[in-house]
Each structure stands twice: as structure tokens, then as C-alpha cells.
Design a protein around this motif. Structure first.
Motif, mmCIF file in Angstrom:
data_model
loop_
_atom_site.group_PDB
_atom_site.id
_atom_site.type_symbol
_atom_site.label_atom_id
_atom_site.label_comp_id
_atom_site.label_asym_id
_atom_site.label_seq_id
_atom_site.Cartn_x
_atom_site.Cartn_y
_atom_site.Cartn_z
ATOM 1 N N PRO A 1 -33.057 19.201 -26.204
ATOM 2 C CA PRO A 1 -33.479 18.968 -27.238
ATOM 3 C C PRO A 1 -33.612 17.645 -26.019
ATOM 4 O O PRO A 1 -34.735 17.392 -26.899
ATOM 5 C CB PRO A 1 -32.261 18.375 -27.908
ATOM 6 N N GLU A 2 -33.312 16.778 -24.851
ATOM 7 C CA GLU A 2 -34.265 16.538 -23.797
ATOM 8 C C GLU A 2 -35.219 17.126 -24.387
ATOM 9 O O GLU A 2 -36.222 15.764 -23.701
ATOM 10 C CB GLU A 2 -33.105 16.281 -23.532
ATOM 11 N N THR A 3 -35.477 17.994 -23.600
ATOM 12 C CA THR A 3 -37.208 17.867 -23.395
ATOM 13 C C THR A 3 -38.652 17.882 -24.401
ATOM 14 O O THR A 3 -39.102 17.276 -24.404
ATOM 15 C CB THR A 3 -36.990 20.088 -22.613
ATOM 16 N N VAL A 4 -37.512 18.746 -25.541
ATOM 17 C CA VAL A 4 -38.631 18.211 -26.749
ATOM 18 C C VAL A 4 -38.670 16.486 -27.045
ATOM 19 O O VAL A 4 -40.113 16.203 -27.292
ATOM 20 C CB VAL A 4 -37.704 19.223 -27.514
ATOM 21 N N ILE A 5 -37.783 15.467 -26.733
ATOM 22 C CA ILE A 5 -37.585 14.096 -27.311
ATOM 23 C C ILE A 5 -38.929 13.746 -25.639
ATOM 24 O O ILE A 5 -39.156 12.732 -26.467
ATOM 25 C CB ILE A 5 -36.262 13.326 -26.590
ATOM 26 N N ALA A 6 -38.669 14.206 -24.616
ATOM 27 C CA ALA A 6 -39.147 14.049 -23.741
ATOM 28 C C ALA A 6 -40.561 14.495 -24.080
ATOM 29 O O ALA A 6 -41.665 13.323 -23.609
ATOM 30 C CB ALA A 6 -39.305 14.417 -22.302
ATOM 31 N N MET A 7 -40.964 15.075 -24.017
ATOM 32 C CA MET A 7 -42.140 15.782 -24.798
ATOM 33 C C MET A 7 -43.376 14.985 -25.663
ATOM 34 O O MET A 7 -44.212 14.026 -25.487
ATOM 35 C CB MET A 7 -42.495 17.294 -25.049
ATOM 36 N N LEU A 8 -42.523 14.711 -26.889
ATOM 37 C CA LEU A 8 -42.659 13.835 -27.887
ATOM 38 C C LEU A 8 -43.168 12.653 -27.463
ATOM 39 O O LEU A 8 -44.128 11.944 -27.615
ATOM 40 C CB LEU A 8 -42.108 14.319 -28.758
ATOM 41 N N ALA A 9 -42.311 11.376 -26.622
ATOM 42 C CA ALA A 9 -42.542 10.536 -25.967
ATOM 43 C C ALA A 9 -43.503 10.232 -24.864
ATOM 44 O O ALA A 9 -44.422 9.336 -25.355
ATOM 45 C CB ALA A 9 -41.070 10.014 -25.677
ATOM 46 N N ALA A 10 -43.795 11.057 -24.204
ATOM 47 C CA ALA A 10 -45.277 11.681 -23.376
ATOM 48 C C ALA A 10 -46.499 11.523 -24.173
ATOM 49 O O ALA A 10 -47.337 10.495 -23.502
ATOM 50 C CB ALA A 10 -44.915 12.201 -22.224
ATOM 51 N N VAL A 11 -46.660 13.059 -24.912
ATOM 52 C CA VAL A 11 -47.187 12.672 -25.914
ATOM 53 C C VAL A 11 -47.998 11.253 -26.309
ATOM 54 O O VAL A 11 -48.923 11.245 -27.753
ATOM 55 C CB VAL A 11 -48.125 14.614 -25.984
ATOM 56 N N SER A 12 -46.618 11.124 -27.392
ATOM 57 C CA SER A 12 -47.445 9.978 -28.013
ATOM 58 C C SER A 12 -47.599 8.538 -27.342
ATOM 59 O O SER A 12 -48.516 7.111 -27.695
ATOM 60 C CB SER A 12 -45.478 9.195 -28.480
ATOM 61 N N ILE A 13 -47.336 8.781 -26.331
ATOM 62 C CA ILE A 13 -48.161 7.186 -25.735
ATOM 63 C C ILE A 13 -49.629 7.828 -24.475
ATOM 64 O O ILE A 13 -50.305 7.018 -23.957
ATOM 65 C CB ILE A 13 -47.432 6.382 -24.460
ATOM 66 N N GLY A 14 -50.104 8.661 -25.040
ATOM 67 C CA GLY A 14 -51.154 9.512 -24.383
ATOM 68 C C GLY A 14 -50.852 10.237 -22.966
ATOM 69 O O GLY A 14 -51.900 10.806 -22.437
#
Length: 202
Positions: free
Chosen positions: A1-14
Motif C-alpha cells: 500500500p505504501e507504494t501506491v500511496i507514494a505513487m499517487l502523491a507523486a503524480v498528484s503534484i506533477g
């Protein structure tokens, strides 16, 4: 789950996301990440595989030491609740990445803004970088999920993959169709080879 969270956070800021599986060797990670010069590295302190604890901190230390572009290394505590981060250059605990923000704001970006950097297999030399754009990736995955697979709201979606394979990116986009993702970390042959079948039954 941490990988999904990190990916979504990263792409949310471009930011552009790229990943390797925690079981990659040092050379395998550096062959990929040295080409893209990442600014942030997120790593697990280790992982469990078929009942065996595999420590990653020594590899993370060497990887971070060789990637001079990295400004921060966030370490997820998966096998030790308080791993010793002192040998790792620019290391910070994962909890710092989860600190509450002032609020979410999303910057409108072009349709083809870079989303992912994935890699060729590396069978003919150093793996080649392949950039995937945000709009095209989302449309392609939605087409495949909704039309080819019949995925929809309320479905439960599973694909056995590590985050080092492009199928992980494909799996995560299942969220865009309203599906619940099942993430599996570990040996597919656990429990006398029946763990994945049991998970599907459950």
C-alpha cells in the motif's frame, strides 16, 4: 500500500514516478535510476518472502550513496518498526512523508505531461527508459480495464506483480474504475502453493 500511496502523491503534484522492486540488486536499480537522476528515493527497509526476512538497508545505503541527485530518502519500516537510518545519506523516516499538508491543490498540466518512466528488460545492455504520458496512460488503461476486462465500480481487482513490472502500473489504474485493489507482497508459492488461490477464494 505504501507504494501506491507514494505513487499517487507523486503524480498528484506533477512529479514523474519510476519504480524498481525491493528485490532488485544494487546494479539493477542503479542501471535504471542513474539515467533519470531522481530527487526523492522511497525505499522499504526490507521485505518478507516465504517466511524469510530480507533486509534492504545495506542496498539502500549504497544506492543512495551512488545517486547524487537524490535529496531525500524516505524509508518505509516494513520489517523493523524503527530501522537504523544513520548510514543512509539524506534518510528520513516514512512518517515524515505522511505529515498532514496544508491542503491539496492540483496544478493543471498538459495531456502528455510525463507520468511514469518504465524500462526495457535490459537483455541487450542497460535498460532503456520509456516515458509514459499522463493522459494517454489513463485512457489506455481505462479502455483496457472497462472494455477488455469489464472492470467497474465495486469490483475487486487483483494481478500478481511487483512494482518493478509495468503490470503494477496497470493494476493501480483500476482505482480509476472504482475497483478495490488487492495487493499481494511475498511468495506466490507460500502455504504449499495455495496462498494466491486462497486469497482469490477469500
Amino acid at each position: 500500500p505504501e507504494t501506491v500511496i507514494a505513487m499517487l502523491a507523486a503524480v498528484s503534484i506533477g512529479a514523474v514516478w519510476s519504480s524498481c522492486s525491493p528485490d532488485f540488486g544494487i546494479a539493477g536499480v542503479l542501471d535504471r535510476f542513474a539515467q533519470i537522476e531522481p530527487r526523492v528515493l522511497i525505499a522499504a527497509d526490507g521485505y518478507l518472502y516465504n517466511g524469510k526476512r530480507c533486509d534492504c538497508l545495506e542496498r539502500v545505503t549504497e544506492i543512495a550513496g551512488n545517486l547524487t541527485s537524490v535529496e531525500a530518502v524516505f524509508v518505509v519500516p516494513l520489517i523493523d518498526p524503527s530501522p537504523d537510518l544513520s548510514p543512509i545519506r539524506a534518510a528520513r523516516p516514512w512518517a515524515e512523508a505522511l505529515a498532514p499538508a496544508a491542503g491539496l491543490s492540483f496544478l493543471p498540466l498538459p495531456f502528455d505531461h510525463p507520468l511514469y518512466i518504465m524500462y526495457s528488460s535490459g537483455t541487450t545492455g542497460v535498460p532503456k527508459c520509456i516515458v509514459h504520458g499522463a493522459g494517454g496512460t489513463l485512457l489506455q488503461h481505462l479502455k483496457e480495464h472497462r472494455l477488455h476486462v469489464g472492470l467497474g465500480e465495486g469490483d475487486v481487482f487483483f494481478y500478481f506483480t511487483t512494482c518493478g513490472w509495468m503490470m503494477w502500473n496497470w493494476l493501480v489504474t483500476g482505482l480509476a474504475s472504482g475497483a478495490t485493489l488487492v495487493l499481494y507482497d511475498g511468495s506466490p508459492f507460500a502455504a504449499e502453493g495455495e496462498r494466491l488461490l486462497d486469497a482469490i477464494d477469500e
